[in-house]
Design a protein around this motif. Structure first.
Motif, PDB file in Angstrom:
ATOM      1  N   VAL A 103       0.798  -1.230   0.000  1.00 14.27           N
ATOM      2  CA  VAL A 103       0.000   0.000   0.000  1.00 14.27           C
ATOM      3  C   VAL A 103       0.833   1.283   0.000  1.00 14.27           C
ATOM      4  O   VAL A 103       0.269   2.373  -0.152  1.00 14.27           O
ATOM      5  N   GLY A 104       2.137   1.184   0.218  1.00 12.79           N
ATOM      6  CA  GLY A 104       2.986   2.383   0.197  1.00 12.79           C
ATOM      7  C   GLY A 104       2.821   3.299   1.396  1.00 12.79           C
ATOM      8  O   GLY A 104       3.029   4.504   1.287  1.00 12.79           O
ATOM      9  N   GLY A 105       2.413   2.757   2.539  1.00 12.76           N
ATOM     10  CA  GLY A 105       2.292   3.577   3.754  1.00 12.76           C
ATOM     11  C   GLY A 105       0.874   4.055   4.000  1.00 12.76           C
ATOM     12  O   GLY A 105      -0.068   3.499   3.449  1.00 12.76           O
ATOM     13  N   GLY A 106       0.720   5.097   4.837  1.00 15.69           N
ATOM     14  CA  GLY A 106      -0.608   5.587   5.204  1.00 15.69           C
ATOM     15  C   GLY A 106      -0.974   5.125   6.603  1.00 15.69           C
ATOM     16  O   GLY A 106      -0.108   4.947   7.458  1.00 15.69           O
ATOM     17  N   THR A 107      -2.277   4.909   6.833  1.00 16.18           N
ATOM     18  CA  THR A 107      -2.759   4.527   8.163  1.00 16.18           C
ATOM     19  C   THR A 107      -2.896   3.017   8.281  1.00 16.18           C
ATOM     20  O   THR A 107      -3.497   2.375   7.421  1.00 16.18           O
ATOM     21  N   LEU A 108      -2.330   2.468   9.347  1.00 16.88           N
ATOM     22  CA  LEU A 108      -2.454   1.030   9.630  1.00 16.88           C
ATOM     23  C   LEU A 108      -3.223   0.877  10.938  1.00 16.88           C
ATOM     24  O   LEU A 108      -2.910   1.531  11.936  1.00 16.88           O
ATOM     25  N   VAL A 109      -4.250   0.017  10.922  1.00 19.59           N
ATOM     26  CA  VAL A 109      -5.001  -0.280  12.142  1.00 19.59           C
ATOM     27  C   VAL A 109      -4.696  -1.709  12.568  1.00 19.59           C
ATOM     28  O   VAL A 109      -4.860  -2.640  11.777  1.00 19.59           O
ATOM     29  N   ASP A 110      -4.227  -1.875  13.805  1.00 23.86           N
ATOM     30  CA  ASP A 110      -3.963  -3.214  14.343  1.00 23.86           C
ATOM     31  C   ASP A 110      -5.104  -3.566  15.291  1.00 23.86           C
ATOM     32  O   ASP A 110      -5.339  -2.889  16.287  1.00 23.86           O
ATOM     33  N   VAL A 111      -5.807  -4.642  14.940  1.00 26.25           N
ATOM     34  CA  VAL A 111      -6.966  -5.053  15.738  1.00 26.25           C
ATOM     35  C   VAL A 111      -6.514  -6.131  16.722  1.00 26.25           C
ATOM     36  O   VAL A 111      -5.985  -7.164  16.315  1.00 26.25           O
ATOM     37  N   GLY A 112      -6.716  -5.893  18.014  1.00 21.17           N
ATOM     38  CA  GLY A 112      -6.220  -6.828  19.029  1.00 21.17           C
ATOM     39  C   GLY A 112      -4.718  -6.657  19.117  1.00 21.17           C
ATOM     40  O   GLY A 112      -3.959  -7.313  18.409  1.00 21.17           O
ATOM     41  N   ILE A 113      -4.251  -5.751  19.977  1.00 21.47           N
ATOM     42  CA  ILE A 113      -2.883  -5.224  19.858  1.00 21.47           C
ATOM     43  C   ILE A 113      -1.804  -6.057  20.543  1.00 21.47           C
ATOM     44  O   ILE A 113      -0.625  -5.760  20.392  1.00 21.47           O
ATOM     45  N   GLY A 114      -2.179  -7.071  21.331  1.00 24.59           N
ATOM     46  CA  GLY A 114      -1.152  -7.798  22.094  1.00 24.59           C
ATOM     47  C   GLY A 114      -0.471  -6.834  23.047  1.00 24.59           C
ATOM     48  O   GLY A 114      -1.130  -6.184  23.858  1.00 24.59           O
ATOM     49  N   THR A 115       0.858  -6.675  22.917  1.00 19.46           N
ATOM     50  CA  THR A 115       1.570  -5.721  23.788  1.00 19.46           C
ATOM     51  C   THR A 115       1.686  -4.335  23.149  1.00 19.46           C
ATOM     52  O   THR A 115       2.157  -3.405  23.781  1.00 19.46           O
ATOM     53  N   GLY A 116       1.318  -4.217  21.863  1.00 13.97           N
ATOM     54  CA  GLY A 116       1.488  -2.946  21.152  1.00 13.97           C
ATOM     55  C   GLY A 116       2.751  -2.917  20.319  1.00 13.97           C
ATOM     56  O   GLY A 116       3.049  -1.928  19.641  1.00 13.97           O
ATOM     57  N   LEU A 117       3.508  -4.018  20.326  1.00  8.32           N
ATOM     58  CA  LEU A 117       4.782  -4.055  19.609  1.00  8.32           C
ATOM     59  C   LEU A 117       4.590  -3.922  18.088  1.00  8.32           C
ATOM     60  O   LEU A 117       5.355  -3.220  17.427  1.00  8.32           O
ATOM     61  N   LEU A 119       2.277  -2.312  16.553  1.00  4.78           N
ATOM     62  CA  LEU A 119       1.982  -0.893  16.299  1.00  4.78           C
ATOM     63  C   LEU A 119       3.274  -0.074  16.296  1.00  4.78           C
ATOM     64  O   LEU A 119       3.485   0.775  15.433  1.00  4.78           O
ATOM     65  N   HIS A 120       4.121  -0.363  17.271  1.00  5.70           N
ATOM     66  CA  HIS A 120       5.396   0.334  17.394  1.00  5.70           C
ATOM     67  C   HIS A 120       6.252   0.104  16.142  1.00  5.70           C
ATOM     68  O   HIS A 120       6.809   1.052  15.566  1.00  5.70           O
ATOM     69  N   LEU A 121       6.332  -1.148  15.681  1.00  3.08           N
ATOM     70  CA  LEU A 121       7.142  -1.464  14.502  1.00  3.08           C
ATOM     71  C   LEU A 121       6.525  -0.858  13.243  1.00  3.08           C
ATOM     72  O   LEU A 121       7.248  -0.438  12.335  1.00  3.08           O
ATOM     73  N   ALA A 122       5.193  -0.787  13.193  1.00  5.28           N
ATOM     74  CA  ALA A 122       4.520  -0.171  12.037  1.00  5.28           C
ATOM     75  C   ALA A 122       4.854   1.317  11.974  1.00  5.28           C
ATOM     76  O   ALA A 122       5.121   1.865  10.905  1.00  5.28           O
ATOM     77  N   GLU A 123       4.876   1.973  13.135  1.00  8.32           N
ATOM     78  CA  GLU A 123       5.244   3.401  13.177  1.00  8.32           C
ATOM     79  C   GLU A 123       6.681   3.601  12.699  1.00  8.32           C
ATOM     80  O   GLU A 123       6.970   4.514  11.924  1.00  8.32           O
ATOM     81  N   LYS A 124       7.563   2.703  13.164  1.00  5.92           N
ATOM     82  CA  LYS A 124       8.966   2.818  12.762  1.00  5.92           C
ATOM     83  C   LYS A 124       9.140   2.604  11.260  1.00  5.92           C
ATOM     84  O   LYS A 124      10.077   3.116  10.652  1.00  5.92           O
ATOM     85  N   ARG A 128       1.202   5.555   9.921  1.00  3.87           N
ATOM     86  CA  ARG A 128       0.515   6.124  11.073  1.00  3.87           C
ATOM     87  C   ARG A 128      -0.259   4.946  11.658  1.00  3.87           C
ATOM     88  O   ARG A 128      -1.113   4.365  10.979  1.00  3.87           O
ATOM     89  N   ALA A 129       0.066   4.530  12.877  1.00  6.40           N
ATOM     90  CA  ALA A 129      -0.507   3.300  13.437  1.00  6.40           C
ATOM     91  C   ALA A 129      -1.536   3.595  14.518  1.00  6.40           C
ATOM     92  O   ALA A 129      -1.315   4.429  15.400  1.00  6.40           O
ATOM     93  N   ILE A 130      -2.686   2.932  14.420  1.00  2.00           N
ATOM     94  CA  ILE A 130      -3.751   3.067  15.421  1.00  2.00           C
ATOM     95  C   ILE A 130      -4.135   1.663  15.892  1.00  2.00           C
ATOM     96  O   ILE A 130      -4.399   0.781  15.065  1.00  2.00           O
ATOM     97  N   GLY A 131      -4.192   1.469  17.198  1.00  2.00           N
ATOM     98  CA  GLY A 131      -4.614   0.179  17.731  1.00  2.00           C
ATOM     99  C   GLY A 131      -6.086   0.189  18.068  1.00  2.00           C
ATOM    100  O   GLY A 131      -6.658   1.236  18.383  1.00  2.00           O
ATOM    101  N   GLY A 147       4.081   4.437  23.628  1.00  6.26           N
ATOM    102  CA  GLY A 147       3.522   5.737  23.239  1.00  6.26           C
ATOM    103  C   GLY A 147       2.577   5.653  22.049  1.00  6.26           C
ATOM    104  O   GLY A 147       2.301   6.657  21.382  1.00  6.26           O
ATOM    105  N   VAL A 148       2.066   4.473  21.776  1.00  4.87           N
ATOM    106  CA  VAL A 148       1.213   4.292  20.594  1.00  4.87           C
ATOM    107  C   VAL A 148      -0.240   4.672  20.889  1.00  4.87           C
ATOM    108  O   VAL A 148      -0.683   4.635  22.037  1.00  4.87           O
ATOM    109  N   GLU A 149      -0.953   5.049  19.822  1.00  6.26           N
ATOM    110  CA  GLU A 149      -2.369   5.422  19.946  1.00  6.26           C
ATOM    111  C   GLU A 149      -3.230   4.162  19.915  1.00  6.26           C
ATOM    112  O   GLU A 149      -3.158   3.380  18.959  1.00  6.26           O
TER     113      GLU A 149
END
Ligand code: ZN
Length: 298
Positions: A103-117, A119-124, A128-131, A147-149
């Motif tokens: 998709v070349g970036g943009g907004t990623l939504v992680d459903v059921g975040i586990g520890t949030g890791l 989301l963190h790797l998606a931001e890196k 733009r990552a939203i859990g 520090g993830v949303e």
């Protein structure tokens, strides 16, 4: 149906649940007895009857706090801010990279975040990552660690201001009352061309073959429950998962089989050796215990 339906007919109709994937009402008890697990001719294994939404939510809360299964009690704690560079983390990175290529970036939504890791790797990786997380404690801890949303709530009720570019559901849909509705909701919030990643345990694997053998042996049934865990209600194969994803508005791009990383689990040494042997056989035979689907919204 006329008004002369007998009590017996009603019992039959309600006892044999409609398959979530193929719609047939021809499931049979998986282990030849009534332990609540059924298998359809299409290969889907499922729990019937399902627990209530409140029971499911209580089990997830229990699982997050380590109370559900001893072997997984410590599983989450390794993946907070001092996470190791182990195969789990490498798998998350690979997933995020594949989605970025699609998709070349943009907004990623992680459903059921586990520890949030993830989301963190998606931001890196530039997303733009939203859990989206049902357990408030898990959401708060992920925010604190990375520090993830994270939005707290049911993904089925979630609304997004703009179409989403990518959605990840790792080890999530098998915990829900209705995986089809989760995938349909994913299709409705993704933009056309947006990418979906779904990962679940693979029932067509050496591990579940062994669990099915154990479940039929007197005295060893308890061992099978290490794989048929109390908070999983659906057991997919590569075929049933890909079919369901395609029916929910997606074009399946890739179906991958992966082996689970045993380092996450606190099994005893004999159990660990047995599982390691089965996992090696699975890799050799193409019967790995995890299945991942990458798909694009039509
Ligand atoms: Zn079926």
């Amino acid at each position: 149906m006329g008004g002369v339906e007998t009590a017996e007919a009603r019992t039959c109709a309600s006892d044999v649940a409609e398959c979530l994937v193929c719609g047939a009402r021809e499931s049979r008890p998986l282990h030849g007895k009534t332990d609540g697990l059924w298998v359809c001719r299409c290969g889907l294994v499922f729990v019937h009857p399902l627990p209530t939404a409140a029971e499911i939510s209580a089990r997830e809360d229990d699982a997050f706090h380590g109370g559900l299964i001893d072997e997984t009690a410590e599983m989450f704690t390794a993946y907070y801010r001092n996470y190791p560079e182990d195969p789990v983390v490498q798998g998350f990175r690979a997933t995020v990279q594949r989605l970025h290529q699609l998709v070349g970036g943009g907004t990623l939504v992680d459903v059921g975040i586990g520890t949030g890791l993830l989301l963190h790797l998606a931001e890196k990786a530039g997303f733009r990552a939203i859990g989206c997380e049902i357990a408030a404690d898990a959401a708060a801890r992920a925010h604190e660690e990375f520090g993830v949303e994270v939005r707290v709530g049911d993904f089925l009720e979630e609304r997004f201001d703009e179409p989403v570019d990518a959605i990840t559901m790792a080890d999530v849909v098998e915990h829900t009352r209705n995986p089809r509705r989760f995938l349909e909701q994913a299709a409705s919030v993704l933009r056309p061309g947006g990418a979906l990643f779904v990962a679940v345990p693979n029932h067509r694997s050496t591990l579940y073959w062994a669990a099915d053998v154990l479940a039929r042996l007197p005295g060893l049934k308890g061992q099978a429950q290490r794989l048929y865990v109390p908070n999983h209600y659906w057991y997919f194969t590569p075929k049933t998962l890909a079919r369901l994803v395609a029916e929910c508005g997606f074009e399946v791009r890739e179906v991958r089989r992966e082996s689970p990383y045993l380092g996450r689990y606190a099994f005893s040494l004999p159990v660990k050796l047995g599982l390691a042997t089965l996992i090696t056989l699975g890799r050799w035979a193409g019967l790995e215990a995890r299945v991942e689907v990458y798909a694009v919204r039509r």
